[in-house]
Design a protein around this motif. Structure first.
Motif, short mmCIF file in Angstrom:
data_model
loop_
_atom_site.label_atom_id
_atom_site.label_comp_id
_atom_site.label_asym_id
_atom_site.label_seq_id
_atom_site.Cartn_x
_atom_site.Cartn_y
_atom_site.Cartn_z
N GLY A 91 82.48 -21.77 49.22
CA GLY A 91 83.74 -22.34 48.75
C GLY A 91 84.91 -21.88 49.60
O GLY A 91 86.02 -22.42 49.50
N ASP A 92 84.69 -20.89 50.46
CA ASP A 92 85.74 -20.39 51.35
C ASP A 92 85.81 -21.25 52.60
O ASP A 92 84.82 -21.83 53.04
N ARG A 93 87.02 -21.32 53.17
CA ARG A 93 87.21 -22.09 54.41
C ARG A 93 87.78 -21.19 55.50
O ARG A 93 88.53 -20.26 55.23
N ASP A 94 87.43 -21.53 56.72
CA ASP A 94 87.99 -20.84 57.87
C ASP A 94 89.45 -21.27 57.98
O ASP A 94 89.75 -22.46 58.05
N PRO A 95 90.39 -20.31 57.96
CA PRO A 95 91.81 -20.67 58.01
C PRO A 95 92.20 -21.45 59.27
O PRO A 95 93.09 -22.30 59.22
N ALA A 96 91.53 -21.19 60.37
CA ALA A 96 91.88 -21.85 61.62
C ALA A 96 91.35 -23.28 61.69
O ALA A 96 92.04 -24.19 62.16
N THR A 97 90.13 -23.51 61.22
CA THR A 97 89.50 -24.82 61.40
C THR A 97 89.34 -25.60 60.09
O THR A 97 89.14 -26.82 60.13
N GLY A 98 89.39 -24.92 58.99
CA GLY A 98 89.18 -25.58 57.70
C GLY A 98 87.71 -25.80 57.37
O GLY A 98 87.37 -26.39 56.33
N GLU A 99 86.81 -25.35 58.24
CA GLU A 99 85.38 -25.53 58.00
C GLU A 99 84.92 -24.60 56.88
O GLU A 99 85.44 -23.50 56.71
N LEU A 100 83.93 -25.10 56.11
CA LEU A 100 83.38 -24.33 54.99
C LEU A 100 82.44 -23.23 55.46
O LEU A 100 81.69 -23.40 56.41
N PHE A 101 82.48 -22.12 54.73
CA PHE A 101 81.52 -21.05 54.95
C PHE A 101 80.32 -21.27 54.04
O PHE A 101 80.45 -21.81 52.94
N TYR A 102 79.16 -20.87 54.49
CA TYR A 102 77.95 -20.95 53.68
C TYR A 102 77.06 -19.76 54.00
O TYR A 102 77.28 -19.05 54.98
N ARG A 103 76.08 -19.55 53.15
CA ARG A 103 75.09 -18.49 53.36
C ARG A 103 73.72 -19.16 53.36
O ARG A 103 73.51 -20.15 52.67
N GLU A 104 72.78 -18.59 54.12
CA GLU A 104 71.47 -19.19 54.22
C GLU A 104 70.39 -18.13 54.37
O GLU A 104 70.64 -17.05 54.90
N GLY A 105 69.20 -18.45 53.90
CA GLY A 105 68.02 -17.61 54.09
C GLY A 105 66.80 -18.50 54.23
O GLY A 105 66.76 -19.60 53.68
N ARG A 106 65.79 -18.03 54.98
CA ARG A 106 64.59 -18.84 55.23
C ARG A 106 63.34 -17.97 55.18
O ARG A 106 63.39 -16.79 55.49
N ASN A 107 62.23 -18.63 54.82
CA ASN A 107 60.93 -18.00 54.87
C ASN A 107 59.89 -19.12 54.90
O ASN A 107 60.21 -20.28 54.68
N SER A 108 58.65 -18.76 55.17
CA SER A 108 57.53 -19.70 55.12
C SER A 108 56.51 -19.17 54.13
O SER A 108 56.42 -17.97 53.91
N VAL A 109 55.73 -20.09 53.55
CA VAL A 109 54.76 -19.69 52.54
C VAL A 109 53.53 -20.57 52.63
O VAL A 109 53.63 -21.75 52.95
N ARG A 110 52.37 -19.98 52.37
CA ARG A 110 51.10 -20.72 52.31
C ARG A 110 50.63 -20.72 50.86
O ARG A 110 50.36 -19.66 50.29
N LEU A 111 50.53 -21.91 50.27
CA LEU A 111 50.08 -22.03 48.89
C LEU A 111 48.56 -22.13 48.85
O LEU A 111 47.94 -22.64 49.77
N GLU A 112 47.97 -21.63 47.74
CA GLU A 112 46.52 -21.62 47.58
C GLU A 112 46.13 -22.28 46.26
O GLU A 112 46.86 -22.20 45.28
N ASP A 113 44.94 -22.91 46.25
CA ASP A 113 44.42 -23.56 45.06
C ASP A 113 44.45 -22.64 43.84
O ASP A 113 43.96 -21.51 43.90
#
Length: 131
Positions: A91-113
């Protein structure tokens, strides 16, 4: 006597095959994914982030929001390898550009029967969202 013995043996063999076929059809193939999202800055579970579970060029996917315990669950009909992506718009914006800030995380997973697989994702610090 010999004929009734062969009939009995044949009936047992047919029964065994029939039983094997019916029990193999009852196999639980549902795969459950349990995602726990952890905030990198506090080390605590994180509520309110969007979770996307997908694989490139696949129609099989899931999407939802983490609960108060930082968890998201989805069930799939067959095993697969998925990418799990968590995003949160601050919800925060860069004061210079007005672009939105965001947070991200990633992982991979193998599902099993027939199993529930837990996948831990760490929500990293803020980034600028470039459109």
């Amino acid at each position: 006597m010999k004929k009734s013995f062969l009939t009995t043996i044949s009936a047992l063999i047919v029964s065994t095959f029939a039983l094997a076929m019916f029990t193999s059809c009852d196999k639980d193939t549902d795969c459950t994914l349990s995602v726990i999202l952890i905030d990198e800055m506090t080390g605590n579970p994180f509520q309110g982030a969007v979770i996307k579970v997908a694989k490139d060029n696949s129609e099989v996917n899931a999407e939802g929001v983490t609960d108060a315990n930082g968890r998201f669950k989805a069930t799939f009909k067959a095993p697969a390898i998925f990418d799990v992506i968590a995003t949160y718009d601050t919800g925060d914006r860069d004061p210079a550009t007005g672009e939105l800030f965001y947070r991200e995380g990633r992982n991979s997973v193998r599902l099993e029967d027939g199993k529930t697989i837990e996948c831990r994702v760490v929500l990293l610090k803020e980034y600028l969202r470039h459109y």
